[in-house]
Design an enzyme around this catalytic site. Sequence first.
Site, PDB file in Angstrom:
ATOM      1  N   HIS A   1      -7.253   0.677  -6.510  1.00  0.00           N
ATOM      2  CA  HIS A   1      -7.515  -0.164  -5.333  1.00  0.00           C
ATOM      3  C   HIS A   1      -8.209  -1.434  -5.831  1.00  0.00           C
ATOM      4  CE1 HIS A   1      -7.860  -1.277  -1.295  1.00  0.00           C
ATOM      5  NE2 HIS A   1      -8.804  -0.459  -0.854  1.00  0.00           N
TER       6      HIS A   1
ATOM      7  N   CYS B   1     -16.339   1.638   0.362  1.00  0.00           N
ATOM      8  CA  CYS B   1     -15.179   0.822   0.748  1.00  0.00           C
ATOM      9  C   CYS B   1     -14.826   0.972   2.226  1.00  0.00           C
ATOM     10  CB  CYS B   1     -13.978   1.177  -0.122  1.00  0.00           C
ATOM     11  SG  CYS B   1     -13.433   2.894   0.049  1.00  0.00           S
TER      12      CYS B   1
ATOM     13  N   ASP C   1     -17.215   7.193  -2.014  1.00  0.00           N
ATOM     14  CA  ASP C   1     -16.027   7.114  -1.153  1.00  0.00           C
ATOM     15  C   ASP C   1     -15.769   8.522  -0.621  1.00  0.00           C
ATOM     16  OD1 ASP C   1     -13.681   6.254   0.087  1.00  0.00           O
ATOM     17  OD2 ASP C   1     -12.510   6.106  -1.759  1.00  0.00           O
TER      18      ASP C   1
ATOM     19  N   ARG D   1     -13.592  -8.676   1.514  1.00  0.00           N
ATOM     20  CA  ARG D   1     -12.174  -8.420   1.224  1.00  0.00           C
ATOM     21  C   ARG D   1     -11.352  -9.666   1.588  1.00  0.00           C
ATOM     22  NH1 ARG D   1     -10.349  -3.303   1.199  1.00  0.00           N
ATOM     23  NH2 ARG D   1      -8.480  -4.339   0.414  1.00  0.00           N
TER      24      ARG D   1
ATOM     25  N   GLN E   1     -10.172  -4.004  -3.599  1.00  0.00           N
ATOM     26  CA  GLN E   1     -11.477  -3.504  -3.165  1.00  0.00           C
ATOM     27  C   GLN E   1     -12.565  -3.876  -4.172  1.00  0.00           C
ATOM     28  OE1 GLN E   1     -12.202  -1.597  -0.229  1.00  0.00           O
ATOM     29  NE2 GLN E   1     -14.238  -2.213  -0.871  1.00  0.00           N
TER      30      GLN E   1
ATOM     31  N   ARG F   1       0.874  -1.185   0.000  1.00  0.00           N
ATOM     32  CA  ARG F   1       0.000   0.000   0.000  1.00  0.00           C
ATOM     33  C   ARG F   1       0.908   1.231   0.000  1.00  0.00           C
ATOM     34  NH1 ARG F   1      -5.386   1.495   3.440  1.00  0.00           N
ATOM     35  NH2 ARG F   1      -6.175   0.030   1.881  1.00  0.00           N
TER      36      ARG F   1
HETATM   37  N1  NVA Z   1      -9.972   6.627  -1.491  1.00  0.00           N
HETATM   38  C1  NVA Z   1      -9.622   6.239  -0.145  1.00  0.00           C
HETATM   39  C2  NVA Z   1      -9.831   4.776   0.030  1.00  0.00           C
HETATM   40  C3  NVA Z   1      -9.519   4.253   1.409  1.00  0.00           C
HETATM   41  C4  NVA Z   1      -9.701   2.772   1.522  1.00  0.00           C
HETATM   42  C5  NVA Z   1      -8.192   6.627   0.135  1.00  0.00           C
HETATM   43  O1  NVA Z   1      -7.332   6.420  -0.745  1.00  0.00           O
HETATM   44  O2  NVA Z   1      -7.910   7.145   1.205  1.00  0.00           O
HETATM   45  N1   CP Z   2     -11.405  -0.188   2.264  1.00  0.00           N
HETATM   46  C1   CP Z   2     -10.131  -0.237   2.704  1.00  0.00           C
HETATM   47  O1   CP Z   2      -9.189  -0.509   1.950  1.00  0.00           O
HETATM   48  O2   CP Z   2      -9.997   0.028   4.021  1.00  0.00           O
HETATM   49  P1   CP Z   2      -8.650   0.191   4.858  1.00  0.00           P
HETATM   50  O3   CP Z   2      -8.036   1.526   4.462  1.00  0.00           O
HETATM   51  O4   CP Z   2      -9.074   0.155   6.285  1.00  0.00           O
HETATM   52  O5   CP Z   2      -7.723  -0.927   4.497  1.00  0.00           O
END
Ligand code: NVA
Ligand code: CP
Length: 299
Positions: free
Chosen positions: A132, A257, A217, A285, A135, A105
């Site tokens: 992502h 998500c 989101d 997930r 997801q 990540r």
């Molecule tokens: N779009 C959000 C998703 C978190 C799971 C982010 O990147 O923070």
């Molecule tokens: N939806 C998702 O990826 O959540 P986290 O940021 O908690 O991993």
Amino acid sequence: MEHIRHFLSMNDFSKQDIMDVIDRAEAMKRGEPGKGPAEPLKGKSVGLLFDKPSTRTRVSFDVGIQQLGGHAIFLNSRDIQLGRGEPIRDTARVLSRYLDAIVVRTFGQEIIEEFARWSGIPIINALTDRSHPCQILGDLLTLREVGLDIMNMKASWVGDGNNVANSWIYAAQKLGFSLVLACPKGYDPVVPIDRDNVRLTRDPVDAITGAQAISTDVWASMGQEGETLARQEAFQGFQLNSEILEHAAKPYYILHCLPAHRGEEISEELLESKDSLVWEEAENRLHVQKALLELLLSH
Ligand code: NVA
Ligand code: CP
């Protein structure tokens, strides 16, 4: 040299791969054995290299790896030499000599691509600024479980054209379902929209009209916290709530998500309503990532 399969984007997978992962995840969720070993990750170690916070992705990968007989090692990038400037290409080559796969990540998509270029083991995208994909595998499983035909459904996205939205676009391009995204000007997805089944609009009602699956989101993703106020202004009128959902198909399903900002991109009432699938979505997930790990690591 053996071909290494990475999962950096939905685009790395064919329609068949996506459906295979969803089918296998569904079977795993029911506790059915697969064709291969019961513990496909037995004796294998998987790194979880995270540059951003995470609840769902981190815990579901960790638990999923254990359930498949493997061992997960959580690596906060700030705690390893990468955080002090050791090059990605060196980190990737060294970790490849200890581990069997790395779940990453991070921020830029180019970071995970560089990692994959130098890695001798599969790299899995656990979220970048651009995408992502894990997801969306979970989201597709969730929608199929409630009976939607995921190749022919009408899906919509309301809000920021962010990483999750980009992965929805790739999924629609691969599977062929209809996807309409409503994003305010200046917040469009970066993935080119070049298929007839995907459309971008500025009007949330236009996107929602007739939709069976509606996703949103947060307005400011991780790394964009400094833009929060400007975004709150730009996204006025883009909240998912019961009023706007009057235009959706009956029945309709809500996805998010998570984590969610209640009262911003989604109302509390809708998030907690019977039409919201968010808790099943979060659980799924685990199942899709187990199926993904089995696919990439058991050969
Ligand atoms: N779009 C959000 C998703 C978190 C799971 C982010 O990147 O923070
Ligand atoms: N939806 C998702 O990826 O959540 P986290 O940021 O908690 O991993």
